[in-house]
Design a protein around this motif. Sequence first.
Motif, short mmCIF file in Angstrom:
data_model
loop_
_atom_site.label_atom_id
_atom_site.label_comp_id
_atom_site.label_asym_id
_atom_site.label_seq_id
_atom_site.Cartn_x
_atom_site.Cartn_y
_atom_site.Cartn_z
N GLU A 126 0.83 -1.20 0.00
CA GLU A 126 0.00 0.00 0.00
C GLU A 126 0.87 1.26 0.00
O GLU A 126 1.69 1.47 0.89
CB GLU A 126 -0.94 0.00 1.21
CG GLU A 126 -2.02 -1.07 1.16
CD GLU A 126 -1.57 -2.42 1.68
OE1 GLU A 126 -0.38 -2.55 2.05
OE2 GLU A 126 -2.41 -3.35 1.71
N LEU A 127 0.67 2.10 -1.00
CA LEU A 127 1.50 3.29 -1.14
C LEU A 127 1.26 4.29 -0.02
O LEU A 127 2.16 5.07 0.31
CB LEU A 127 1.24 3.94 -2.50
CG LEU A 127 1.55 3.07 -3.73
CD1 LEU A 127 1.35 3.88 -5.01
CD2 LEU A 127 2.97 2.50 -3.68
N PHE A 128 0.07 4.29 0.55
CA PHE A 128 -0.21 5.26 1.61
C PHE A 128 0.61 4.99 2.87
O PHE A 128 0.70 5.85 3.75
CB PHE A 128 -1.70 5.30 1.95
CG PHE A 128 -2.26 4.02 2.51
CD1 PHE A 128 -2.05 3.66 3.83
CD2 PHE A 128 -3.02 3.19 1.71
CE1 PHE A 128 -2.58 2.50 4.36
CE2 PHE A 128 -3.56 2.02 2.23
CZ PHE A 128 -3.34 1.66 3.55
N ARG A 129 1.23 3.82 2.96
CA ARG A 129 2.08 3.50 4.11
C ARG A 129 3.52 3.98 3.91
O ARG A 129 4.34 3.89 4.82
CB ARG A 129 2.10 1.99 4.36
CG ARG A 129 0.75 1.37 4.64
CD ARG A 129 0.88 -0.12 4.94
NE ARG A 129 -0.41 -0.78 5.00
CZ ARG A 129 -1.20 -0.80 6.07
NH1 ARG A 129 -0.82 -0.19 7.18
NH2 ARG A 129 -2.36 -1.42 6.04
N SER A 131 6.81 6.53 2.62
CA SER A 131 7.30 7.90 2.45
C SER A 131 7.31 8.20 0.96
O SER A 131 7.30 7.29 0.13
CB SER A 131 8.71 8.04 3.01
OG SER A 131 9.62 7.30 2.22
N GLU A 135 7.77 5.43 -2.04
CA GLU A 135 6.76 5.29 -3.08
C GLU A 135 7.36 5.51 -4.47
O GLU A 135 7.07 4.77 -5.42
CB GLU A 135 5.62 6.28 -2.84
CG GLU A 135 4.51 6.19 -3.88
CD GLU A 135 3.34 7.09 -3.58
OE1 GLU A 135 2.42 7.14 -4.41
OE2 GLU A 135 3.32 7.76 -2.52
N GLU A 161 -4.17 1.21 -3.72
CA GLU A 161 -4.10 1.90 -2.43
C GLU A 161 -3.11 3.06 -2.55
O GLU A 161 -1.98 2.98 -2.07
CB GLU A 161 -3.66 0.95 -1.32
CG GLU A 161 -4.60 -0.22 -1.08
CD GLU A 161 -5.91 0.18 -0.43
OE1 GLU A 161 -6.11 1.38 -0.14
OE2 GLU A 161 -6.75 -0.71 -0.20
N PRO A 162 -3.49 4.16 -3.24
CA PRO A 162 -2.57 5.28 -3.45
C PRO A 162 -2.38 6.11 -2.19
O PRO A 162 -3.11 5.95 -1.20
CB PRO A 162 -3.27 6.10 -4.53
CG PRO A 162 -4.73 5.87 -4.25
CD PRO A 162 -4.82 4.43 -3.83
N SER A 163 -1.43 6.99 -2.24
CA SER A 163 -1.25 7.99 -1.19
C SER A 163 -1.65 9.35 -1.74
O SER A 163 -1.92 9.49 -2.94
CB SER A 163 0.22 8.04 -0.73
OG SER A 163 1.01 8.75 -1.68
N GLU A 164 -1.66 10.37 -0.91
CA GLU A 164 -1.97 11.70 -1.40
C GLU A 164 -0.81 12.28 -2.21
O GLU A 164 -0.95 13.34 -2.84
CB GLU A 164 -2.35 12.64 -0.26
CG GLU A 164 -1.28 12.85 0.79
CD GLU A 164 -1.77 13.76 1.91
OE1 GLU A 164 -2.67 14.58 1.65
OE2 GLU A 164 -1.24 13.65 3.03
N ASN A 165 0.31 11.56 -2.24
CA ASN A 165 1.46 12.00 -3.04
C ASN A 165 1.52 11.34 -4.42
O ASN A 165 2.34 11.73 -5.26
CB ASN A 165 2.77 11.68 -2.30
CG ASN A 165 2.85 12.35 -0.94
OD1 ASN A 165 2.64 13.54 -0.82
ND2 ASN A 165 3.13 11.55 0.08
N THR A 166 0.67 10.34 -4.65
CA THR A 166 0.82 9.49 -5.84
C THR A 166 0.76 10.28 -7.14
O THR A 166 1.62 10.12 -8.02
CB THR A 166 -0.23 8.38 -5.84
OG1 THR A 166 -0.08 7.58 -4.66
CG2 THR A 166 -0.07 7.49 -7.07
#
Length: 299
Positions: A126-129, A131, A135, A161-166
């Motif tokens: 999961e990318l949201f986990r 840094s 990522e 499962e993206p992050s807000e940085n993706t």
Amino acid sequence: MAIPRDFRGYGKDPPEFVWPGGRRLAVSLVFNYEEGAEHSVLTDGMVESIGEFAPVDIKVRDMGMESNYEYGQRVGIWRILDLLKRSGIKSTFFASALALKANPEAAKAIVGDGHEICDHGYGWRELFRMSPEEEREEIRKSIEVIEEVTGKKPLGFYAREPSENTLVILREFENFIYDSDSYSDDLPYFSKETKMLIVPYTPDANDFHFQNPMNRFANSNDFLQYLKDTFDTLHEESKTHSKMMSAAFHVRVIGRPGRIRALSEFINYVKNRNDVWIAKREEIAKFWIEKFGKKIGKK
């Protein structure tokens, strides 16, 4: 970059356009090719929780779960590729790098049959986990593997499962022209902050719901009816404003003999309509960028 939520979208004024050939509804068939990239104590120390049945309740290898995922690679992928070839359909595969590495023969067959490989991450991490640096490296590795398999870098990305940085990170890799980590619309749109094109995906017209713990579809008729209901609604709406439909499949799920009929009959239901465009997502993205990209300052 902070990406605020957008509740308005196109609102009551969706864009006026028609898809190539004067067609009003674009249908995107997406096949998730993930087997070998899922969570496993063997690979990442985690027990995979989604499958045909409940996972083991202690942190050990789940041999039953592993064998179910292996079915997608050993059998399901070939059944699906055969159906697509007989139907004359080109589609998009959301492919994880570890799945491609696990079965090079199948990976070459996907590409050889003219299907698109969209980057579905290196593995189910999961990318949201992560840094931003972690990522970025994870995405770089997935691009590298896909380029080895296909001879070119992927144009699309779907993390699950993206992050807000993706989206910001994707813009740094100049090969990506679209991202599909959104379920917020029936049409593509450009991110206001990053200018990345978003080609929305679907959480509901999705064979994912055959699996535990969802268990929403009992048989192929249930799923087929849901796909047809989705198509019929969008097809009717497209008479006034062009629309897009996504239909989502997983090779270990729809590739089972008791479920493949839903895919086969759905393809037959939609494929010969002169106002419907069955397209790869890269084709949809290229059309949208050409049609609307200059209005937002495409990269």
